[in-house]
Design a protein around this motif. Structure first.
Motif, PDB file in Angstrom:
ATOM      1  N   GLU A  50       0.830  -1.204   0.000  1.00  0.00           N
ATOM      2  CA  GLU A  50       0.000   0.000   0.000  1.00  0.00           C
ATOM      3  C   GLU A  50       0.870   1.261   0.000  1.00  0.00           C
ATOM      4  OE1 GLU A  50      -2.414  -0.268   3.463  1.00  0.00           O
ATOM      5  OE2 GLU A  50      -3.471  -2.063   2.800  1.00  0.00           O
ATOM      6  N   GLN A  51       1.906   1.260   0.824  1.00  0.00           N
ATOM      7  CA  GLN A  51       2.765   2.439   0.918  1.00  0.00           C
ATOM      8  C   GLN A  51       3.489   2.692  -0.402  1.00  0.00           C
ATOM      9  OE1 GLN A  51       2.085   4.103   3.777  1.00  0.00           O
ATOM     10  NE2 GLN A  51       0.805   2.264   3.967  1.00  0.00           N
ATOM     11  N   LEU A  52       3.899   1.614  -1.044  1.00  0.00           N
ATOM     12  CA  LEU A  52       4.564   1.760  -2.341  1.00  0.00           C
ATOM     13  C   LEU A  52       3.656   2.442  -3.353  1.00  0.00           C
ATOM     14  CD1 LEU A  52       6.321  -1.726  -2.643  1.00  0.00           C
ATOM     15  CD2 LEU A  52       7.433   0.480  -2.226  1.00  0.00           C
ATOM     16  N   TRP A  53       2.378   2.119  -3.311  1.00  0.00           N
ATOM     17  CA  TRP A  53       1.446   2.707  -4.276  1.00  0.00           C
ATOM     18  C   TRP A  53       1.430   4.232  -4.166  1.00  0.00           C
ATOM     19  CZ3 TRP A  53      -3.418   5.237  -3.638  1.00  0.00           C
ATOM     20  CH2 TRP A  53      -4.103   5.473  -4.832  1.00  0.00           C
ATOM     21  N   PHE A  54       1.433   4.760  -2.955  1.00  0.00           N
ATOM     22  CA  PHE A  54       1.425   6.213  -2.783  1.00  0.00           C
ATOM     23  C   PHE A  54       2.703   6.845  -3.335  1.00  0.00           C
ATOM     24  CE2 PHE A  54      -1.617   4.918   0.527  1.00  0.00           C
ATOM     25  CZ  PHE A  54      -2.667   5.772   0.226  1.00  0.00           C
ATOM     26  N   VAL A  55       3.830   6.183  -3.137  1.00  0.00           N
ATOM     27  CA  VAL A  55       5.105   6.723  -3.614  1.00  0.00           C
ATOM     28  C   VAL A  55       5.177   6.687  -5.137  1.00  0.00           C
ATOM     29  CG1 VAL A  55       7.615   6.402  -3.598  1.00  0.00           C
ATOM     30  CG2 VAL A  55       6.302   6.101  -1.481  1.00  0.00           C
ATOM     31  N   THR A 100     -10.716   1.505  -0.905  1.00  0.00           N
ATOM     32  CA  THR A 100     -11.509   1.889   0.266  1.00  0.00           C
ATOM     33  C   THR A 100     -10.662   1.799   1.535  1.00  0.00           C
ATOM     34  OG1 THR A 100     -13.519   1.057  -0.793  1.00  0.00           O
ATOM     35  CG2 THR A 100     -13.583   1.387   1.600  1.00  0.00           C
ATOM     36  N   GLY A 101     -10.573   2.898   2.243  1.00  0.00           N
ATOM     37  CA  GLY A 101      -9.836   2.920   3.501  1.00  0.00           C
ATOM     38  C   GLY A 101      -8.328   2.942   3.359  1.00  0.00           C
ATOM     39  N   LEU A 102      -7.842   3.085   2.133  1.00  0.00           N
ATOM     40  CA  LEU A 102      -6.394   3.088   1.916  1.00  0.00           C
ATOM     41  C   LEU A 102      -5.812   4.424   2.365  1.00  0.00           C
ATOM     42  CD1 LEU A 102      -4.364   1.078   0.597  1.00  0.00           C
ATOM     43  CD2 LEU A 102      -4.513   2.474  -1.456  1.00  0.00           C
ATOM     44  N   GLU A 103      -4.884   4.378   3.307  1.00  0.00           N
ATOM     45  CA  GLU A 103      -4.282   5.600   3.849  1.00  0.00           C
ATOM     46  C   GLU A 103      -2.768   5.450   3.916  1.00  0.00           C
ATOM     47  OE1 GLU A 103      -5.578   8.444   4.697  1.00  0.00           O
ATOM     48  OE2 GLU A 103      -7.705   7.943   4.448  1.00  0.00           O
ATOM     49  N   PRO A 104      -2.044   6.512   3.573  1.00  0.00           N
ATOM     50  CA  PRO A 104      -0.587   6.440   3.720  1.00  0.00           C
ATOM     51  C   PRO A 104      -0.188   6.640   5.174  1.00  0.00           C
ATOM     52  CG  PRO A 104      -1.192   8.617   2.961  1.00  0.00           C
ATOM     53  CD  PRO A 104      -2.474   7.818   3.021  1.00  0.00           C
TER      54      PRO A 104
END
Length: 222
Positions: A50-55, A100-104
Motif C-alpha cells: 500500500e505504501q509503495l502505491w502512494f510513492v 476503500t480505507g487506503l491511507e498512507p
C-alpha cells in the motif's frame, strides 16, 4: 583534489558510494528483516505494498510533464512504470474495492509530498528519487518477490508480486548498465550533482522512516 576526483569518477559511482550508508540502514530495518525472514504475515506485506502505491503514484504522476525535461526526461522510460502493477497486486491482496480505507502512513505521505515537490520544482531532485526507487526494484526487489512467493504462496511472477516483475525489461543487468550511463551523462554540473547525491541520501532516509512506522505497526524484533 576533490574537483579532480568528481570529474574523474563516474557520477553513477559517486551517487552509489555516497548513499551506501543510508541504503544499508534502510534495507536492514527491523521491519524489512522480519518481512524477508518470513516472520510477518501477509497483512504486513500488504501494508508495505500500500505504501509503495502512494510513492509510485507521486513518481509516475509527474512522468509526462517531465518527459521533455533535459535533466529528468531521459530517465522517464515506460517499461519502468509500476503503478498499474501495484494496483493489480492491491486488488489481489485487498479485493476489488482495494482503494476503500487506503491511507498512507505519515512517513509515506511526507515521502510522496517530497517526490511531488521535486517533480514540480527541481528535476535533479526527481532524478535522485527515481534512481533510488527503480534501481532498487530491479535489484533487491527481486529478493522480496522471491521471498513473498515462497512465504505467502503467490504464484511465480503473478498477482501479488507483479510490482517486482518488469515485463518490458528482458535483460535487467543490461538495463541497469544503461541507466547508470544516463546518470553519468546527466545534464548537471558538479555542484548540482552534489545536490542530487544529497537528495538521494534523503530519499533513503524517507524509506527508512516508512520502514520504522511499518515496524511500529508490526512489532516483532526484540
Amino acid at each position: 583534489m576533490d574537483a579532480t576526483a568528481t570529474t574523474a569518477t563516474p557520477f553513477s559511482t559517486l551517487i552509489r558510494v555516497a548513499s551506501h550508508q543510508q541504503h544499508t540502514e534502510a534495507e536492514t530495518s527491523s521491519f524489512m528483516s522480519d518481512l524477508l525472514g518470513g516472520r510477518l504475515g501477509v497483512d504486513a506485506y500488504t501494508r508495505y505494498t500500500e505504501q509503495l502505491w502512494f510513492v509510485y503514484r507521486a513518481l509516475e504522476g509527474a512522468s509526462e510533464t517531465l518527459r521533455e525535461d533535459p535533466v529528468a526526461g531521459p530517465f522517464i522510460q515506460n517499461e519502468l512504470a509500476r503503478t498499474p502493477e501495484l494496483e493489480r497486486d492491491l486488488a489481489h491482496l485487498r479485493g476489488a474495492d482495494w482503494r476503500t480505507g487506503l491511507e498512507p502512513l505519515p512517513a509515506t505521505a511526507a515521502y510522496a509530498a517530497r517526490v511531488e515537490e521535486c517533480a514540480r520544482e527541481w528535476p535533479g531532485g526527481f532524478v535522485a528519487h527515481h534512481y533510488t526507487r527503480y534501481l532498487g526494484d530491479l535489484s533487491g526487489g527481486q529478493i522480496i518477490r522471491d521471498k513473498a512467493e515462497r512465504t505467502w504462496g503467490f504464484a511465480h511472477k503473478s498477482d501479488g508480486v507483479r510490482f517486482y516483475v518488469f515485463e518490458g525489461i528482458s535483460n535487467p543487468a543490461a538495463f541497469k548498465r544503461g541507466y547508470r550511463e544516463l546518470l553519468d551523462a546527466v545534464a548537471a554540473d558538479d555542484l548540482e550533482k552534489q545536490r542530487i547525491i544529497d537528495e538521494c541520501k534523503r530519499a533513503f532516509d524517507f524509506n527508512g522512516a516508512v520502514f520504522r512506522e511499518l515496524g511500529a505497526e508490526f512489532p516483532l524484533s526484540a
